[in-house]
Design a protein around this motif. Structure first.
Motif, PDB file in Angstrom:
ATOM      1  N   LYS A 104       0.852  -1.180   0.000  1.00 28.46           N
ATOM      2  CA  LYS A 104       0.000   0.000   0.000  1.00 28.46           C
ATOM      3  C   LYS A 104       0.895   1.239   0.000  1.00 28.46           C
ATOM      4  O   LYS A 104       1.912   1.282   0.710  1.00 28.46           O
ATOM      5  N   PRO A 105       0.536   2.254  -0.762  1.00 26.83           N
ATOM      6  CA  PRO A 105       1.396   3.442  -0.835  1.00 26.83           C
ATOM      7  C   PRO A 105       1.253   4.334   0.388  1.00 26.83           C
ATOM      8  O   PRO A 105       0.210   4.330   1.054  1.00 26.83           O
ATOM      9  N   THR A 106       2.295   5.093   0.663  1.00 21.95           N
ATOM     10  CA  THR A 106       2.175   6.154   1.659  1.00 21.95           C
ATOM     11  C   THR A 106       1.279   7.246   1.083  1.00 21.95           C
ATOM     12  O   THR A 106       0.985   7.265  -0.120  1.00 21.95           O
ATOM     13  N   VAL A 109       3.118   9.091  -1.773  1.00 28.26           N
ATOM     14  CA  VAL A 109       3.186   8.332  -3.023  1.00 28.26           C
ATOM     15  C   VAL A 109       1.803   8.252  -3.660  1.00 28.26           C
ATOM     16  O   VAL A 109       1.659   8.409  -4.884  1.00 28.26           O
ATOM     17  N   ALA A 110       0.780   8.024  -2.861  1.00 28.45           N
ATOM     18  CA  ALA A 110      -0.588   7.966  -3.382  1.00 28.45           C
ATOM     19  C   ALA A 110      -0.971   9.275  -4.065  1.00 28.45           C
ATOM     20  O   ALA A 110      -1.576   9.273  -5.151  1.00 28.45           O
ATOM     21  N   ASP A 120      -3.082  -0.837  -4.433  1.00 30.89           N
ATOM     22  CA  ASP A 120      -1.813  -1.556  -4.418  1.00 30.89           C
ATOM     23  C   ASP A 120      -0.815  -0.888  -5.360  1.00 30.89           C
ATOM     24  O   ASP A 120      -1.169  -0.459  -6.465  1.00 30.89           O
ATOM     25  N   THR A 121       0.416  -0.817  -4.905  1.00 39.14           N
ATOM     26  CA  THR A 121       1.497  -0.294  -5.743  1.00 39.14           C
ATOM     27  C   THR A 121       2.714  -1.204  -5.607  1.00 39.14           C
ATOM     28  O   THR A 121       2.859  -1.946  -4.634  1.00 39.14           O
ATOM     29  N   TYR A 122       3.575  -1.124  -6.609  1.00 37.36           N
ATOM     30  CA  TYR A 122       4.873  -1.775  -6.520  1.00 37.36           C
ATOM     31  C   TYR A 122       5.898  -0.747  -6.032  1.00 37.36           C
ATOM     32  O   TYR A 122       5.867   0.411  -6.453  1.00 37.36           O
ATOM     33  N   GLU A 123       6.772  -1.198  -5.150  1.00 39.16           N
ATOM     34  CA  GLU A 123       7.940  -0.397  -4.785  1.00 39.16           C
ATOM     35  C   GLU A 123       9.172  -1.184  -5.220  1.00 39.16           C
ATOM     36  O   GLU A 123       9.388  -2.298  -4.748  1.00 39.16           O
ATOM     37  N   ILE A 124       9.940  -0.602  -6.130  1.00 38.08           N
ATOM     38  CA  ILE A 124      11.099  -1.295  -6.685  1.00 38.08           C
ATOM     39  C   ILE A 124      12.356  -0.452  -6.479  1.00 38.08           C
ATOM     40  O   ILE A 124      12.370   0.739  -6.817  1.00 38.08           O
ATOM     41  N   HIS A 125      13.368  -1.085  -5.919  1.00 37.43           N
ATOM     42  CA  HIS A 125      14.670  -0.430  -5.771  1.00 37.43           C
ATOM     43  C   HIS A 125      15.631  -1.065  -6.773  1.00 37.43           C
ATOM     44  O   HIS A 125      15.766  -2.292  -6.824  1.00 37.43           O
ATOM     45  N   ARG A 126      16.286  -0.214  -7.567  1.00 35.43           N
ATOM     46  CA  ARG A 126      17.250  -0.722  -8.543  1.00 35.43           C
ATOM     47  C   ARG A 126      18.571   0.021  -8.423  1.00 35.43           C
ATOM     48  O   ARG A 126      18.592   1.237  -8.172  1.00 35.43           O
ATOM     49  N   THR A 212      -2.703   9.815 -17.163  1.00 32.88           N
ATOM     50  CA  THR A 212      -2.556   8.967 -15.981  1.00 32.88           C
ATOM     51  C   THR A 212      -1.096   8.903 -15.539  1.00 32.88           C
ATOM     52  O   THR A 212      -0.201   8.698 -16.364  1.00 32.88           O
ATOM     53  N   ALA A 213      -0.860   9.067 -14.242  1.00 32.87           N
ATOM     54  CA  ALA A 213       0.496   8.922 -13.702  1.00 32.87           C
ATOM     55  C   ALA A 213       0.842   7.436 -13.629  1.00 32.87           C
ATOM     56  O   ALA A 213       0.091   6.661 -13.040  1.00 32.87           O
ATOM     57  N   PHE A 214       1.955   7.044 -14.253  1.00 34.33           N
ATOM     58  CA  PHE A 214       2.321   5.627 -14.267  1.00 34.33           C
ATOM     59  C   PHE A 214       3.497   5.311 -13.359  1.00 34.33           C
ATOM     60  O   PHE A 214       3.769   4.147 -13.072  1.00 34.33           O
ATOM     61  N   GLU A 215       4.210   6.332 -12.895  1.00 33.46           N
ATOM     62  CA  GLU A 215       5.320   6.078 -11.979  1.00 33.46           C
ATOM     63  C   GLU A 215       5.651   7.326 -11.174  1.00 33.46           C
ATOM     64  O   GLU A 215       5.449   8.460 -11.636  1.00 33.46           O
ATOM     65  N   TYR A 216       6.118   7.099  -9.968  1.00 32.35           N
ATOM     66  CA  TYR A 216       6.772   8.141  -9.179  1.00 32.35           C
ATOM     67  C   TYR A 216       8.127   7.560  -8.808  1.00 32.35           C
ATOM     68  O   TYR A 216       8.214   6.499  -8.191  1.00 32.35           O
TER      69      TYR A 216
END
Length: 235
Positions: A104-106, A109-110, A120-126, A212-216
């Motif tokens: 769930k986003p903060t 982020v939401a 639901d969101t994905y959080e990905i660290h790269r 539509t926002a697709f990423e932050y």
């Protein structure tokens, strides 16, 4: 008319960018450059300092002055993915997923993604690397409703290729902000930098053609192999 020291620096910069002076090439001694350009040592040193400040040359006491391997340029005015941007400049990009979570986003982020905190969101660290060296720590948040099949395999490659080629969505723009950031111990270890080192933090929100926002995404740039160049024109 430009001051002589700037003209000299511009001349060397053009030769470097045109490939006439290649990485590892040693420049002539200051006395030789004085004679070549007919100027004082102070003028030559001011010219060379401009090139040092731009990361184009490296001056080592007792050894000489050498042409650096050029940094990859980040073009903030044209929306390119990391892999495309770095590859275009003759360097080898790579990515490693360090974290991939469905959560769930903060509230922040939401708001960035125009979602509810119940979505639901994905959080990905790269970790993004250039020629095998860490350069960017990236944290991306993406709506799960838009990308239900998003995977670690996808994020090890090009995110933008996945969105446009696999999902058939059209990316329109990215809103970005840039600010300094002081490294904490964890991120410093990933970027191979000392703790409390100042780096560059770039926050961006990406939008599809439909609005539509697709990423932050938040990128932490080490700036060893990357540079930012903004060109403004006046009509």
């Amino acid at each position: 008319m430009k001051p002589k020291y700037i003209e000299i620096a511009d001349s060397f910069e053009s030769q470097i960018k045109d490939g006439l002076l290649t990485p590892g090439t040693m420049l002539p001694a200051e006395s030789v450059l004085q004679a070549e350009f007919g100027v004082s040592r102070v003028t030559i040193r001011k010219s060379l300092q401009i090139l040092v400040d731009k990361g184009l040359i490296n001056r080592t006491r007792g050894s000489g002055t050498y042409i650096n391997d050029p940094k990859a340029q980040h073009d903030a005015l044209h929306l390119l993915g990391f892999i495309e941007e770095v590859s275009r400049q003759g360097k080898t990009p790579s990515s490693r997923v360090l974290k991939f979570e469905l959560k769930k986003p903060t509230r922040m982020v939401a708001d960035k993604l125009a979602l509810s905190t119940d979505d639901d969101t994905y959080e990905i660290h790269r970790l993004r690397c250039i020629n095998g060296e860490p350069e960017i720590y990236e944290i991306t948040h993406m709506p799960a409703s838009l990308f239900p099949d998003l995977s670690i395999s996808v994020m090890n490659g090009s995110k933008y290729d996945y969105i446009e080629e696999d999902k058939g969505l059209k990316i329109a723009k990215s809103s970005q902000s840039v600010k300094p950031y002081i490294l904490d111990a964890d991120m410093a270890s990933h970027l191979d930098e000392p703790e409390a080192q100042a780096i560059l933090k770039v926050e961006s929100t990406g939008f599809l053609i439909c609005g539509t926002a697709f990423e932050y995404t938040v990128n932490y740039f080490r700036l060893h192999q990357y540079s930012f160049e903004f060109i403004s024109t006046r009509s």
